[in-house]
Design an enzyme around this catalytic site. Sequence first.
Site, PDB file in Angstrom:
ATOM      1  N   ASP A  34      65.543  30.479 -51.641  1.00  9.55           N
ATOM      2  CA  ASP A  34      66.082  30.494 -50.284  1.00  9.55           C
ATOM      3  C   ASP A  34      66.916  31.767 -50.159  1.00  9.55           C
ATOM      4  O   ASP A  34      68.018  31.859 -50.708  1.00  9.55           O
ATOM      5  CB  ASP A  34      66.953  29.250 -50.035  1.00  9.55           C
ATOM      6  N   SER A  94      66.521  33.358 -44.353  1.00 12.49           N
ATOM      7  CA  SER A  94      67.430  32.789 -43.356  1.00 12.49           C
ATOM      8  C   SER A  94      68.459  33.807 -42.910  1.00 12.49           C
ATOM      9  O   SER A  94      68.874  34.674 -43.674  1.00 12.49           O
ATOM     10  CB  SER A  94      68.130  31.584 -43.993  1.00 12.49           C
ATOM     11  N   HIS A 135      70.287  24.631 -40.892  1.00  6.56           N
ATOM     12  CA  HIS A 135      71.492  24.418 -41.703  1.00  6.56           C
ATOM     13  C   HIS A 135      72.680  24.433 -40.751  1.00  6.56           C
ATOM     14  O   HIS A 135      72.973  25.459 -40.148  1.00  6.56           O
ATOM     15  CB  HIS A 135      71.576  25.568 -42.716  1.00  6.56           C
ATOM     16  N   HIS A 157      80.972 -10.077 -30.302  1.00  4.39           N
ATOM     17  CA  HIS A 157      79.982  -9.464 -31.191  1.00  4.39           C
ATOM     18  C   HIS A 157      79.489 -10.488 -32.206  1.00  4.39           C
ATOM     19  O   HIS A 157      78.288 -10.608 -32.462  1.00  4.39           O
ATOM     20  CB  HIS A 157      80.590  -8.283 -31.941  1.00  4.39           C
TER      21      HIS A 157
END
Length: 449
Positions: free
Chosen positions: A145, A187, A246, A343
């Site tokens: 990466d 990236s 990201h 609830h």
Amino acid sequence: MLSSTLSRFGNTARRQAMRAPSLIARNLATMSSSSTKDPSRSSIGSASSYLSNVSNFKIIESTLREGEQFANAFFTTEKKIEIAKALDEFGVEYLELTSPAASTQSYNDCKAIVGLGLKAKILTHVRCHMDDAKLAVQTGVDGLDVVIGTSSYLREFSHGKDMQYIIDTATEVINYVKSEGLEVRFSSEDSFRSDIVDLLNLYRAVDKLGVNRVGIADTVGCASPDQVAELVRTLRAIVSCDIECHFHNDTGCAIANAYAALQNGATHVDTSVLGIGERNGIPSLGGFIARMYAADKEYVKSKYNLHKLRDIENIVADAVGVSVPFNNYITGYCAFTHKAGIHAKAILNNPSTYEILRPEDFGMTRYVAIGHRLTGWNAVKNRVEQLGLPLTDADCKQITNKIKNLADIRPLSLDDVDKLLRKYGQAKEDNSHHAILENIDTPDQITEW
Ligand SMILES: CC(=O)SCCNC(=O)CCNC(=O)[C@H](O)C(C)(C)COP(=O)(O)OP(=O)(O)OC[C@H]1O[C@@H](n2cnc3c(N)ncnc32)[C@H](O)[C@@H]1OP(=O)(O)O
Ligand SMILES: O=C(O)CCC(=O)C(=O)O
Ligand SMILES: [Zn+2]
């Protein structure tokens, strides 16, 4: 605004990007004609859109990279291996590891994790620099990466390089990684504060080089879901490769942004366990899973071993010296606790009334709390039935009133509620049950029984 920006970028890009909204319009038509028979699903936006990958995404789990950037993190090799194995068992598709350029141990740890032979692909995260890339390739990872900042902040104050340098170096690094037969992602750090024309030019150039993925990074956590949707949709029309995203959580949008990215054509999402990372981190694995489960339960259940989540979070929390937050997605101690009487009644009739996640799917259990002033007679009756006591609805209502009065002083433990119910039940046999309630004025009296 997008249209005027794209006119600076070129006619082809403009035509491609402008096609995206019409795809969305077409999908709106599909959505409106689709049925929403499953009552557990949201009635809006549940139909899949043309661009959407909410039912077709991969997780790049970055606890061992972004997570190592969390202030408290220090992972020994053994701990990294334990975390890597646990995440692999959970079923994440990729593990991203700290750059081997960071330290000798980081290099050795990359090799150790590669050597485990896990199902997940192993990536390492490197600067856009040949030295880092060469070192990374030596570790035997499946892919790199590669990242470099593109915003003017980072170009001026971090690496100091201009866009031409970035494109040239990216070309050299990408060609090298590909020539080694490895997966490569490129990236742009701080994408949302980068010039859109620079960004699209760069992504288009690296796509032409044959990267497996381009990455969008909201490095400072400034983006909102609509900005993410716009950028990803635009990028989807410009590149043919996969799109990773990201998102930092500085302003609370990380998971929503990841979801918006997938809806608009992103394919890969970065997560970390408990969301740990630089500053306040990125989407937590559990939170992201919760979101995606709500979108497509069967897909998420088929891909991931959801019962492992709690163990993984405990391993990581322990390793970095924090507790799992009380309100953590899925595994927080009150994530499946129901309290208010309204609830509780509905939940006891049908859990889907107030639960979008089924606790059983995650190895968790539901709990209905009753020893407090917000309780209701239906919840108390349920406990009476669990204890097998032969009490009537009228009895349950009287006891509920007593619990409320006592709980105005302080909440009662379940043990104390049970003692009260049992004593009342016994007293009913000789008709002395009214006296039981009349003679108690404080919760302490029950505790002392
Ligand atoms: C947003 C993110 O989280 S990106 C990932 C962050 N991860 C890391 O930083 C990994 C841990 N980092 C480290 O161990 C160290 O910072 C190292 C080994 C990478 C570099 O250490 P050093 O050589 O001492 O440099 P230092 O950390 O002070 O500065 C970063 C250097 O990388 C350069 N740089 C920063 N980003 C990039 C990038 N994406 N691509 C190429 N070079 C970059 C900077 O210009 C600076 O170079 P310089 O030495 O010429 O000034
Ligand atoms: O490589 C990336 O895409 C992200 C790098 C990073 O951690 C960030 O920009 O916050
Ligand atoms: Zn980050």
